[in-house]
Design an enzyme around this catalytic site. Sequence first.
Site, PDB file in Angstrom:
ATOM      1  CG  ASP A 190      -4.978   5.007   2.704  1.00  0.00           C
ATOM      2  OD1 ASP A 190      -5.025   4.633   3.902  1.00  0.00           O
ATOM      3  OD2 ASP A 190      -3.951   5.456   2.173  1.00  0.00           O
ATOM      4  CB  CYS A 227      -0.986   0.000   1.169  1.00  0.00           C
ATOM      5  SG  CYS A 227      -0.267   0.272   2.798  1.00  0.00           S
ATOM      6  NE  ARG A 280      -4.666   1.375   1.602  1.00  0.00           N
ATOM      7  CZ  ARG A 280      -4.557   1.947   0.418  1.00  0.00           C
ATOM      8  NH1 ARG A 280      -5.485   1.741  -0.506  1.00  0.00           N
ATOM      9  NH2 ARG A 280      -3.527   2.725   0.128  1.00  0.00           N
TER      10      ARG A 280
END
Length: 152
Positions: A124, A8, A14
């Site tokens: 996100d 990520c 994440r």
Amino acid sequence: MYRILFICHGNICRSPMAEFVMKYLVHQKGRDNEFEIASCATSREEIGNDMHYGSKTKLLQVGIPYKPRKARQLTAADYDNYDLLIAMDDENLRYIRNICGEDTAGKVHLLLEWGPGVIRSIADPWYTGNFDDTYDDILCGCTGLLDALPPS
């Protein structure tokens, strides 16, 4: 052995959540010796930092263990060292190609390619603040990915 790298932007929300979710699912299936699972960032912004408290809190809520870790950035060598490079969103895909070059071996994917329905990015939570939806998407993608990988 399957070597999987979750990726990520900063490697604090994440991708480490996906790393620990996948490790947990693999352990639940008794397949620990078949996998090497890690995570990293496409950016340098959070290098050295541990996982975001929102990700830690969510993992604790659902009973998934995690360990302290330090964010690191993706390197070109990771492309050769891992079988699958799993991105959380389209921006991650672009940066992976910038760092690693063209995906000639077909290793680079979005996590929700293994989820039901339309392939899409995982939002996100750094920006949305919604770690619940992020977790649900990650669990869905990791479960589908594990189901798609036959025992080695």
